[in-house]
Write a protein that holds these residues in place. Structure first.
Motif, PDB file in Angstrom:
ATOM      1  N   PRO A   1       0.818  -1.218   0.000  1.00  0.00           N
ATOM      2  CA  PRO A   1       0.000   0.000   0.000  1.00  0.00           C
ATOM      3  C   PRO A   1       0.849   1.263   0.000  1.00  0.00           C
ATOM      4  CG  PRO A   1       0.108  -0.893   2.205  1.00  0.00           C
ATOM      5  CD  PRO A   1       0.933  -1.809   1.351  1.00  0.00           C
ATOM      6  N   GLU A   2       2.157   1.131   0.204  1.00  0.00           N
ATOM      7  CA  GLU A   2       3.096   2.255   0.080  1.00  0.00           C
ATOM      8  C   GLU A   2       4.439   1.665  -0.336  1.00  0.00           C
ATOM      9  OE1 GLU A   2       3.900   4.202   3.856  1.00  0.00           O
ATOM     10  OE2 GLU A   2       4.838   2.423   4.680  1.00  0.00           O
ATOM     11  N   THR A   3       5.244   2.459  -1.027  1.00  0.00           N
ATOM     12  CA  THR A   3       6.543   1.936  -1.467  1.00  0.00           C
ATOM     13  C   THR A   3       7.571   2.000  -0.336  1.00  0.00           C
ATOM     14  OG1 THR A   3       7.222   4.096  -2.327  1.00  0.00           O
ATOM     15  CG2 THR A   3       6.161   2.609  -3.884  1.00  0.00           C
TER      16      THR A   3
ATOM     17  N   MET B   1       6.157   8.384  -5.491  1.00  0.00           N
ATOM     18  CA  MET B   1       7.575   8.741  -5.565  1.00  0.00           C
ATOM     19  C   MET B   1       7.935   9.119  -4.123  1.00  0.00           C
ATOM     20  SD  MET B   1       7.647  10.881  -9.149  1.00  0.00           S
ATOM     21  CE  MET B   1       6.656  12.304  -8.677  1.00  0.00           C
ATOM     22  N   GLU B   2       8.674   8.224  -3.478  1.00  0.00           N
ATOM     23  CA  GLU B   2       8.924   8.409  -2.047  1.00  0.00           C
ATOM     24  C   GLU B   2      10.423   8.468  -1.767  1.00  0.00           C
ATOM     25  OE1 GLU B   2       5.310   7.033   0.449  1.00  0.00           O
ATOM     26  OE2 GLU B   2       6.436   5.243  -0.061  1.00  0.00           O
ATOM     27  N   MET B   3      10.759   9.203  -0.713  1.00  0.00           N
ATOM     28  CA  MET B   3      12.156   9.274  -0.299  1.00  0.00           C
ATOM     29  C   MET B   3      12.187   9.223   1.226  1.00  0.00           C
ATOM     30  SD  MET B   3      14.900  11.142   0.907  1.00  0.00           S
ATOM     31  CE  MET B   3      14.188  12.751   1.143  1.00  0.00           C
TER      32      MET B   3
ATOM     33  N   LYS C   1      -6.452  20.291  -2.438  1.00  0.00           N
ATOM     34  CA  LYS C   1      -6.351  18.863  -2.085  1.00  0.00           C
ATOM     35  C   LYS C   1      -4.883  18.458  -1.974  1.00  0.00           C
ATOM     36  CE  LYS C   1     -10.780  17.759  -2.893  1.00  0.00           C
ATOM     37  NZ  LYS C   1     -11.671  17.565  -1.791  1.00  0.00           N
ATOM     38  N   GLU C   2      -4.657  17.401  -1.206  1.00  0.00           N
ATOM     39  CA  GLU C   2      -3.292  16.903  -0.965  1.00  0.00           C
ATOM     40  C   GLU C   2      -2.652  16.350  -2.239  1.00  0.00           C
ATOM     41  OE1 GLU C   2      -3.305  13.536   1.675  1.00  0.00           O
ATOM     42  OE2 GLU C   2      -1.234  13.022   1.189  1.00  0.00           O
ATOM     43  N   VAL C   3      -1.398  16.756  -2.451  1.00  0.00           N
ATOM     44  CA  VAL C   3      -0.640  16.121  -3.540  1.00  0.00           C
ATOM     45  C   VAL C   3       0.584  15.399  -2.991  1.00  0.00           C
ATOM     46  CG1 VAL C   3       0.681  18.218  -4.123  1.00  0.00           C
ATOM     47  CG2 VAL C   3       0.381  16.465  -5.806  1.00  0.00           C
TER      48      VAL C   3
ATOM     49  N   ARG D   1      -7.868   9.783  -6.899  1.00  0.00           N
ATOM     50  CA  ARG D   1      -7.887   8.683  -5.922  1.00  0.00           C
ATOM     51  C   ARG D   1      -8.097   7.376  -6.673  1.00  0.00           C
ATOM     52  NH1 ARG D   1      -7.932   9.430  -0.921  1.00  0.00           N
ATOM     53  NH2 ARG D   1      -8.891  11.477  -1.023  1.00  0.00           N
ATOM     54  N   MET D   2      -7.034   6.590  -6.788  1.00  0.00           N
ATOM     55  CA  MET D   2      -7.097   5.361  -7.577  1.00  0.00           C
ATOM     56  C   MET D   2      -6.859   4.148  -6.681  1.00  0.00           C
ATOM     57  SD  MET D   2      -4.526   6.943 -10.329  1.00  0.00           S
ATOM     58  CE  MET D   2      -4.530   5.841 -11.718  1.00  0.00           C
ATOM     59  N   ARG D   3      -7.150   2.980  -7.223  1.00  0.00           N
ATOM     60  CA  ARG D   3      -6.872   1.753  -6.450  1.00  0.00           C
ATOM     61  C   ARG D   3      -5.476   1.230  -6.780  1.00  0.00           C
ATOM     62  NH1 ARG D   3     -12.902   0.773  -7.004  1.00  0.00           N
ATOM     63  NH2 ARG D   3     -13.571   1.380  -4.923  1.00  0.00           N
TER      64      ARG D   3
END
Ligand code: GAP
Length: 475
Positions: free
Chosen positions: A184-186, A235-237, A298-300, A228-230
């Motif tokens: 659910p998260e990278t 892009m995480e750091m 909205k949150e990005v 909002r997708m399934r």
């Protein structure tokens, strides 16, 4: 011209009409909240990815990138807290059987109230969410007589938690032990590789690990197009730091990430920070970067101070020591983490919404209009369109010469058909910043007409200068 309310609808239609985004499996009537990127959408998405990746890794000596698998050992999600905590409070309407996320239901209702009343309602909701007071949330919904949009009734179930992770089976044996989750998260792929990267890269704290990849959430209320997708991309750091320095680094990354957004030339008034009221189970501080989408702010992106929660949990569950020896202070510790996490699809939507313009170009003599995507040149799917004025007199040959010299450097588009005006309009609609026309004068003096998307101005420049001119704008 679109009004603010239908601008979003116009953007969704534009994305489909020009090959940016399609509903997944559309020939079977689509799959809810799952989307495919078309020929121009996939280019734009890749350019956003590259821009983020370069700014994180190439431009930071102390940040490296990885690409971890989507499937992870199921204990990962027990350790990370997602099995027990990754859920949203939901409520069902007993008459329509429609399920709502409680905060979305209340927020939707608050938008219909005068500003002060709406704000008061949201403040009360925030308090109850923070306290996990589900009975209080139900009472709030009932007291305000918030109706289900389908049945129109206020006949609600109790508020319950609903886990958002998708699960599947690994291998051929169907038992509990073989159940695994789609991540659910990278972020967790980074945490479990902390030691691998730190040791093999001989990384010294502070340092970061970046990653781009798919994430999956069984969103109950999946709407607003690709917002909002399934199945989506993050892009995480994760930035690993000395315990006690988290406040300083949190502020630094807040500032740095906002600057990244503004570096694309977006009007700063379209962005704002919003502190989290209810913190995720892993955070001691968190803030959203919000953008003014057509449907409101909205949150990005989220910036989270994740403490040493994740590494400590993985240490506990794996029984492997996950620590760092800090030679500067002669101490072993579990590093703290500041995370920056941005949704790639949401950033894509932001870029499109910010770029989309309907312009009335009518003159007293002639009605005229155009839809233009004023994309930053470095993100545009096509950088340069090359048009021979006619299909004969050696003009296509000259145009092909320019194509051949530019194609290895950036994405070009070649077209001979239709009037030049029509060809320009098609490129405006996909956001191509530069168009070049090769005409009979080119044969005489080697110059071409370059036309700029935003101003629609045209000038004559030597054909030999075109490649460098475009390169100067896209790097
Ligand atoms: N690792 C932290 C984390 O996942 P999050 O706030 O749940 O934090 C981070 O998600 C970002 O991922 C969000 O700011 C958003 O841009 C994006 N995101 C989250 N859920 C999404 C969804 N269902 N569809 C598209 N993007 C989503």
């Amino acid at each position: 011209m679109s009004t603010d309310q239908n601008k979003f609808q116009a953007i969704i239609s534009h994305c489909k009409e020009y090959g940016f985004v399609f509903q997944s499996s559309e020939i079977y009537d689509g799959l809810s909240a799952v989307y495919d990127y078309g020929q121009y959408g996939s280019e734009l998405k890749k350019n956003i990815k590259d821009y983020w990746w370069k700014s994180m890794t190439q431009l930071h000596e102390n940040i490296v990138g990885i690409d971890a698998a989507i499937f992870m050992h199921p204990t990962t999600w027990k350790a990370s807290g997602h099995v027990d905590n990754f859920s949203d409070p939901m409520i069902d309407n007993k008459d329509s059987k429609k399920r709502y996320r409680v905060d979305h239901l209340i927020e939707g209702y608050a938008e219909t109230l005068p500003q002060a009343d709406g704000d008061a309602l949201l403040a009360r909701m925030d308090e109850l969410l923070k306290e996990n007071d589900f009975a209080g949330l139900k009472t709030l919904i009932e007291e305000n007589k918030i109706k289900c949009s389908v049945s129109g009734t206020v006949n609600w179930t109790d508020v319950r938690q609903f886990n958002l992770m998708f699960s599947t089976q690994l291998g051929s044996v169907t038992d509990e032990a073989s159940e695994i989750y789609l991540r659910p998260e990278t972020a967790q792929g980074i945490f479990v590789n902390f030691l691998n990267v730190q040791k093999t890269g001989r990384m010294k704290i502070p340092f970061g690990i970046a990653q781009i990849g798919k994430a999956f959430r069984n969103e109950i209320v999946a709407r607003q197009f690709i917002f909002r997708m399934r199945e989506f991309e993050q892009m995480e750091m994760q930035f690993f730091i000395r315990p006690g320095s988290q406040k300083e680094w949190y502020e630094k990354w807040k500032e740095e990430r906002m600057q990244w957004h503004l570096s694309l030339g977006t009007d700063p008034s379209k962005y704002r920070f919003k502190d989290h009221v209810k913190l995720a189970h892993y955070a001691d501080a968190a803030v959203d970067i919000e953008f003014d989408f057509p449907m409101g702010f909205k949150e990005v992106e989220g910036i989270h101070s994740r403490t040493d929660f994740d590494l400590s949990q993985h240490q506990l569950y794996s029984k492997k020591k996950i620590q760092y020896f800090d030679t500067e202070i002669n101490q072993n510790y579990v590093p703290y983490v500041i995370e920056t996490s941005i949704g790639l699809d949401r950033m894509f939507l932001l870029v499109i919404c910010n770029a989309y313009e309907e312009q009335d170009l009518s003159t007293p003599e002639k009605p005229d209009s155009r839809v233009v995507l004023k994309l930053p040149a470095k993100l545009a799917p096509v950088k340069l369109a090359i048009f021979p004025l006619t299909k004969k007199d050696g003009l296509p040959e000259l145009a092909r010469e320019l194509m051949n010299s530019c194609m290895p450097a950036f994405h070009c588009f070649y077209e001979e058909k239709d009037a030049i005006g029509k060809r320009y309009r098609r490129q405006d609609a996909i956001g191509t910043p530069f168009c070049v026309t090769i005409d009979h004068q080119t044969k005489e003096d080697g110059t071409v007409t370059i036309r700029y998307r935003d101003s629609m101005e045209q000038e004559r420049v030597p054909m030999a200068d075109v490649k460098q001119l475009v390169m100067n704008k896209i790097f």
